[in-house]
Design a protein around this motif. Structure first.
Motif, mmCIF file in Angstrom:
data_model
loop_
_atom_site.group_PDB
_atom_site.id
_atom_site.type_symbol
_atom_site.label_atom_id
_atom_site.label_comp_id
_atom_site.label_asym_id
_atom_site.label_seq_id
_atom_site.Cartn_x
_atom_site.Cartn_y
_atom_site.Cartn_z
ATOM 1 N N THR A 18 -38.227 103.672 6.102
ATOM 2 C CA THR A 18 -37.604 102.893 4.449
ATOM 3 C C THR A 18 -39.328 101.588 4.282
ATOM 4 O O THR A 18 -39.439 102.290 4.237
ATOM 5 C CB THR A 18 -36.599 102.624 4.166
ATOM 6 O OG1 THR A 18 -35.424 103.711 3.615
ATOM 7 C CG2 THR A 18 -37.293 101.236 3.431
ATOM 8 N N VAL A 19 -38.955 101.366 6.029
ATOM 9 C CA VAL A 19 -40.101 100.678 6.332
ATOM 10 C C VAL A 19 -41.221 100.790 7.036
ATOM 11 O O VAL A 19 -42.350 100.259 6.601
ATOM 12 C CB VAL A 19 -39.298 99.242 7.227
ATOM 13 C CG1 VAL A 19 -38.356 99.200 6.789
ATOM 14 C CG2 VAL A 19 -39.154 99.831 8.702
ATOM 15 N N THR A 20 -41.312 101.994 7.117
ATOM 16 C CA THR A 20 -42.412 103.228 7.584
ATOM 17 C C THR A 20 -43.155 103.304 6.172
ATOM 18 O O THR A 20 -44.228 103.606 6.232
ATOM 19 C CB THR A 20 -42.171 103.624 8.645
ATOM 20 O OG1 THR A 20 -41.080 104.824 8.261
ATOM 21 C CG2 THR A 20 -41.986 103.030 9.978
ATOM 22 N N GLU A 21 -42.718 103.635 5.112
ATOM 23 C CA GLU A 21 -42.958 105.061 4.467
ATOM 24 C C GLU A 21 -44.567 103.977 3.477
ATOM 25 O O GLU A 21 -44.296 102.511 3.424
ATOM 26 C CB GLU A 21 -42.175 104.674 2.973
ATOM 27 C CG GLU A 21 -42.462 105.920 2.125
ATOM 28 C CD GLU A 21 -41.352 106.345 0.984
ATOM 29 O OE1 GLU A 21 -42.100 106.342 0.083
ATOM 30 O OE2 GLU A 21 -40.469 104.796 1.601
ATOM 31 N N ASP A 65 -36.981 120.985 3.339
ATOM 32 C CA ASP A 65 -37.957 120.186 2.833
ATOM 33 C C ASP A 65 -37.845 118.828 3.418
ATOM 34 O O ASP A 65 -39.207 117.906 2.997
ATOM 35 C CB ASP A 65 -37.109 119.986 1.755
ATOM 36 C CG ASP A 65 -36.744 121.654 0.946
ATOM 37 O OD1 ASP A 65 -37.280 121.726 0.485
ATOM 38 O OD2 ASP A 65 -35.554 121.875 0.188
ATOM 39 N N ILE A 66 -37.585 118.070 3.552
ATOM 40 C CA ILE A 66 -37.651 116.830 4.688
ATOM 41 C C ILE A 66 -38.318 117.317 5.443
ATOM 42 O O ILE A 66 -39.127 116.049 5.168
ATOM 43 C CB ILE A 66 -36.570 116.186 5.634
ATOM 44 C CG1 ILE A 66 -35.050 116.220 4.393
ATOM 45 C CG2 ILE A 66 -36.718 115.145 6.667
ATOM 46 C CD1 ILE A 66 -33.319 115.866 5.446
ATOM 47 N N LEU A 67 -39.184 117.937 6.259
ATOM 48 C CA LEU A 67 -39.735 118.053 6.754
ATOM 49 C C LEU A 67 -41.514 118.475 6.163
ATOM 50 O O LEU A 67 -42.291 118.270 7.183
ATOM 51 C CB LEU A 67 -40.252 118.991 8.276
ATOM 52 C CG LEU A 67 -40.844 119.252 9.741
ATOM 53 C CD1 LEU A 67 -40.060 117.710 9.763
ATOM 54 C CD2 LEU A 67 -40.098 120.124 10.981
ATOM 55 N N GLN A 68 -41.442 119.019 5.061
ATOM 56 C CA GLN A 68 -42.255 119.466 4.211
ATOM 57 C C GLN A 68 -42.552 118.419 3.947
ATOM 58 O O GLN A 68 -44.044 118.343 3.475
ATOM 59 C CB GLN A 68 -42.170 120.109 3.596
ATOM 60 C CG GLN A 68 -41.566 121.865 3.936
ATOM 61 C CD GLN A 68 -42.220 122.181 4.976
ATOM 62 O OE1 GLN A 68 -44.023 122.713 5.174
ATOM 63 N NE2 GLN A 68 -41.597 122.658 6.267
ATOM 64 N N GLU A 69 -42.570 117.272 4.145
ATOM 65 C CA GLU A 69 -43.008 115.853 3.046
ATOM 66 C C GLU A 69 -43.667 115.413 3.676
ATOM 67 O O GLU A 69 -44.448 114.495 3.161
ATOM 68 C CB GLU A 69 -41.771 114.894 2.916
ATOM 69 C CG GLU A 69 -41.122 114.511 3.998
ATOM 70 C CD GLU A 69 -40.235 113.208 3.700
ATOM 71 O OE1 GLU A 69 -39.463 112.136 3.980
ATOM 72 O OE2 GLU A 69 -39.098 113.819 2.513
ATOM 73 N N VAL A 84 -41.016 98.661 14.867
ATOM 74 C CA VAL A 84 -41.223 99.811 14.966
ATOM 75 C C VAL A 84 -40.408 100.427 15.790
ATOM 76 O O VAL A 84 -39.639 101.546 15.857
ATOM 77 C CB VAL A 84 -41.539 100.353 13.773
ATOM 78 C CG1 VAL A 84 -41.332 102.104 13.466
ATOM 79 C CG2 VAL A 84 -41.420 99.702 12.309
ATOM 80 N N GLN A 85 -41.577 100.664 16.947
ATOM 81 C CA GLN A 85 -41.960 101.439 17.978
ATOM 82 C C GLN A 85 -40.679 101.150 18.583
ATOM 83 O O GLN A 85 -39.967 101.847 19.438
ATOM 84 C CB GLN A 85 -42.963 101.136 19.025
ATOM 85 C CG GLN A 85 -43.555 102.170 18.294
ATOM 86 C CD GLN A 85 -45.730 101.569 19.432
ATOM 87 O OE1 GLN A 85 -45.348 100.422 19.662
ATOM 88 N NE2 GLN A 85 -46.371 102.197 18.497
ATOM 89 N N GLU A 86 -40.033 99.973 18.920
ATOM 90 C CA GLU A 86 -38.963 99.553 20.336
ATOM 91 C C GLU A 86 -37.324 100.157 19.348
ATOM 92 O O GLU A 86 -36.564 100.692 20.109
ATOM 93 C CB GLU A 86 -38.985 97.298 20.046
ATOM 94 C CG GLU A 86 -38.031 97.723 21.334
ATOM 95 C CD GLU A 86 -37.728 97.658 21.789
ATOM 96 O OE1 GLU A 86 -36.818 97.803 22.626
ATOM 97 O OE2 GLU A 86 -39.056 98.202 23.411
ATOM 98 N N VAL A 124 -48.021 102.741 11.485
ATOM 99 C CA VAL A 124 -46.805 103.249 11.690
ATOM 100 C C VAL A 124 -46.509 104.895 11.197
ATOM 101 O O VAL A 124 -45.375 105.552 11.165
ATOM 102 C CB VAL A 124 -45.470 102.080 11.608
ATOM 103 C CG1 VAL A 124 -45.280 101.392 12.072
ATOM 104 C CG2 VAL A 124 -45.453 102.243 9.497
ATOM 105 N N GLU A 125 -47.360 105.387 10.353
ATOM 106 C CA GLU A 125 -46.913 107.176 10.555
ATOM 107 C C GLU A 125 -46.504 107.992 11.145
ATOM 108 O O GLU A 125 -45.616 108.697 11.083
ATOM 109 C CB GLU A 125 -48.168 107.825 10.084
ATOM 110 C CG GLU A 125 -49.693 107.617 10.588
ATOM 111 C CD GLU A 125 -50.892 108.464 10.000
ATOM 112 O OE1 GLU A 125 -50.842 108.006 9.019
ATOM 113 O OE2 GLU A 125 -51.705 108.212 11.178
ATOM 114 N N VAL A 126 -46.970 107.772 12.404
ATOM 115 C CA VAL A 126 -46.917 108.426 13.603
ATOM 116 C C VAL A 126 -45.173 108.436 14.140
ATOM 117 O O VAL A 126 -44.084 109.181 13.996
ATOM 118 C CB VAL A 126 -47.992 108.446 15.173
ATOM 119 C CG1 VAL A 126 -46.745 108.928 16.080
ATOM 120 C CG2 VAL A 126 -48.806 108.160 14.826
ATOM 121 N N GLU A 127 -44.831 107.611 14.167
ATOM 122 C CA GLU A 127 -43.579 106.614 14.346
ATOM 123 C C GLU A 127 -42.535 107.220 12.617
ATOM 124 O O GLU A 127 -41.361 108.235 13.461
ATOM 125 C CB GLU A 127 -43.148 104.760 14.215
ATOM 126 C CG GLU A 127 -43.425 104.457 15.409
ATOM 127 C CD GLU A 127 -45.089 104.561 15.527
ATOM 128 O OE1 GLU A 127 -45.327 104.435 14.569
ATOM 129 O OE2 GLU A 127 -45.857 104.136 16.841
#
Length: 411
Positions: A125-128, A159-163, A100-102, A133-136
């Motif tokens: 989607t894959v980090t949810e 709204d996106i950032l508040q989630e 994910v980092q890459e 991987v919360e930081v990424e």
């Protein structure tokens, strides 16, 4: 070693030598136009390293897969493999994190806005729901919010950032976490959501700003807090916020900056409604030696600390200090205001308990003296009698002393 489902794996075999041999071969195949053949070989090696519990080798393979897809500009396969690899049974957490980092590094290099959005959504989607991987995910969410803001959709960006509740992210360092919260505050202010802005501001500890290295974050924070307070006319709070800015080293070192901030401090302290806190703060501000370099500002502040009449609402407090009772005509003359405005200002000050006053409309008078109860009157009378008796006793003693000295001298 642990998998994405929490199971522990023991390293059964070191696949590093095999990876050293196979990865360059796969790269040659991919760059020669045989990407699918290269991916087939790498997926076999990925399974071997995953089942063998070799996290380091597995991470190398995953990173190599997404890197080859990106280098060959096959963005469809890039997204498909990111999703597929993250769903493998017994996928290793650290390996998925490396992949994910890459992949996150590819976001800014996407050839179009559509492909950039597609990659971001794939990674989100894959980090949810995955803590490792919360930081990424937070960084990707911020990029997505910035894209929405650039489109002019501030509500969607906010709204996106508040989630994301970044204050709970243990793996995110303090500086990045604070920066993220400040961005949330900024977007909330941009959409005029002042209540949520205040809620988010309480998630930031101002003690963190004691470190000089956080000066940039400190200035951003108080700039946002000033905007929030201006909306609610909280002039005393605005003054306090400007004082925090004033006490910042980068501001103190720039004469033009500190003079500007000092001016704002004085302006908002005199605009703030009078109470004990305001009175205490205005006297502490007046003790600042730097105000000597701005004589006009110092004299202006002095006007509000001297109990004398001037063209300002504070005149009512001055009148209340020197008068126990006054006629409406004289009061309007002293304040240089119409009778209706005088009554409005007076009512507001009485409601806020700044002054005590009673209006007698038929008699057209205002009484500032507070009506005393019988107990208060008796207590006051008793104190005055006590003070009088002490004075008489002291006077008698002094007279006796003088008589004794006189008699000795003439003996």
């Amino acid at each position: 070693m642990s998998s994405s489902d929490g199971k522990l794996f023991k390293l059964e075999k070191d696949y590093a030598p095999i990876c050293d041999e196979e990865l360059p071969k796969a790269e040659q195949l991919a760059l020669s136009g045989r990407l699918n053949e290269a991916l087939d070989q790498l997926l076999v090696l990925e399974k071997q390293t995953r089942n063998g519990g070799d996290m380091h080798s597995n991470a190398r393979v995953l990173v190599h897969i997404v890197r080859l897809c990106f280098r060959t500009s096959n963005l469809k396969l890039l997204n498909e493999n990111i999703v597929a690899l993250s769903k493998k049974h017994g996928a290793l957490k650290q390996a998925i994190q490396k992949m994910v980092q890459e992949a996150v590094t590819f976001v800014d290099s996407m050839p179009s806005k559509e492909t950039k959005l597609e990659l971001i959504e794939t990674l989100r989607t894959v980090t949810e729901g995955k803590i490792y991987v919360e930081v990424e995910r937070a960084r990707l969410t911020r990029i997505l919010a910035k894209m929405k803001e650039d489109e002019g959709d501030m509500a969607a960006a906010a709204d996106i950032l508040q989630e994301l509740q970044v204050e709970t992210f243990g793996s995110m360092d303090k500086r990045e976490k604070t920066d993220f919260l400040l961005e949330q505050m900024r977007l909330c202010l941009a959409r005029h959501d002042y209540t949520r802005t205040l809620i988010i501001s309480r998630k930031i500890s101002t003690k963190y700003f004691a470190d000089p290295a956080t000066a940039d974050l400190k200035l951003r924070y108080y700039e946002l807090m000033i905007q929030q307070a201006l909306h609610d006319d909280q002039y005393l709070n605005i003054c306090k916020f400007y004082r925090h800015v004033y006490d910042t080293n980068v501001v103190k070192e720039d004469e033009s900056k500190w003079k500007e901030i000092a001016t704002f401090v004085v302006i908002f302290i005199v605009l703030a409604p009078y109470d004990n806190e305001q009175s205490d703060l205005i006297h502490r501000i007046a003790q600042d030696d730097n105000l000597n370099q701005i004589p006009v500002l110092k004299e202006f502040l002095k006007l509000f600390m001297t109990p004398e009449l001037m063209r300002w609402p504070k005149n009512l407090r001055v009148v209340a200090k020197y008068y126990t009772r006054i006629t409406y005509a004289r009061l309007t003359e002293l304040l240089d205001l119409p009778a209706a405005e005088v009554e409005t200002f007076l009512s507001n000050l009485v409601s806020s308990k700044t002054v005590h006053a009673r209006i007698d409309r038929p008699a057209q008078t205002v009484t500032f003296a507070k009506t005393k109860t019988a107990d208060e009157t008796v207590a006051e009378w008793s104190d005055e009698i006590h003070n009088l008796l002490k004075l008489l006793e002291k006077t008698t003693h002094l007279i006796t002393k003088e008589e004794m000295v006189h008699n000795i001298l003439h003996a």
